[in-house]
Design a protein around this motif. Structure first.
Motif: not given
Length: 236
Positions: A103-112, A158-161, A206-209, A228-234
């Motif tokens: 399992g991965c953050p929402g944006e990555l799972m959607k893209r996959e 990948i970091v969680l904020v 969830v950020l990709r930094i 910041l490179e991408e916001v993967l989930d909020r």
């Protein structure tokens, strides 16, 4: 005038040589000429034209051997058999494409999920320089590149904020971002701000930094510089 008659065997040889020398429309492709083989095809662009990371978190890389293909990312590992007939490519064969179940953050799972949905269809391969575009019947196209990725000074993470800041002390009292790099790990103070990131109270991210090391950080600053490179989930 005397006429000479060739023996039957000689006639057969002449006709065979002539047939071999005649032009033919059938393409003969040596295995070594297969352009997909033995390259690291890194996913660089999505169907919406968005550029994607080529290394680190959220990256995807496709590789072909003589009979099998494999792909790592954007979250899981995938593979199966493959075939190509002209510009038509089929991934997965009769058994389909297998994938691990991480399992991965929402944006990555959607893209996959979108990528695997496209790869499971009959595809058309388009080659342009170092790039490969895999195009599905509905026109969806994913762009891969076989160029080596240049070494970067930073590393992707990948970091969680957290949606809540906590009091912390540098030169004076301040409110620090709460961050962690693994789910369930204790929250830690992040001194300073994440460049390019607009934090909102009450929203967990969830950020990709990209992380850089700061040689001489100020007393109220972090020894790490995060961009910041991408916001993967909020989520709230």
């Amino acid at each position: 005038m005397r006429h000479f008659r060739l023996p039957a065997l000689a006639v057969a040889i002449v006709l065979t040589l002539a047939a071999c020398m005649a032009p033919t429309s059938r393409e003969v492709r040596a295995v070594d000429d297969e352009p997909l083989l033995d390259k690291d095809w890194r996913l660089v662009a999505a169907p919406d034209g968005r550029n994607l990371p080529t290394q680190g978190a959220g990256a995807a890389m496709l590789r072909f051997s003589a009979a099998r293909f494999s792909m790592t990312g954007p979250c899981n590992t995938h593979g199966g058999s493959w075939s190509r007939n002209g510009d038509q490519v089929k991934l997965g064969g009769e058994e389909g494409i297998f994938s691990t179940k991480r399992g991965c953050p929402g944006e990555l799972m959607k893209r996959e999920s979108e990528l695997l949905g496209a790869l499971a269809q009959p595809l058309r391969a388009e080659f342009s320089g170092t790039q490969l575009r895999l195009v599905s019947a509905d026109g969806t196209r994913w762009t891969f590149d076989s160029q080596d990725v240049p070494t970067s000074a930073g590393r992707e993470r990948i970091v969680l904020v957290s949606g809540e800041r906590k009091p912390c002390s540098g030169v004076g009292a301040m409110q620090c971002l709460q961050v962690r790099t693994e789910p369930g790990a204790p929250w830690q103070n992040y001194f300073g701000e994440i460049e390019g990131f607009s934090w909102q109270q009450g929203i967990d991210y969830v950020l990709r930094i990209r992380e850089y090391t700061v040689a001489n950080p100020p007393a109220d600053g972090s020894s790490r510089r995060w961009v910041l490179e991408e916001v993967l989930d909020r989520s709230r």
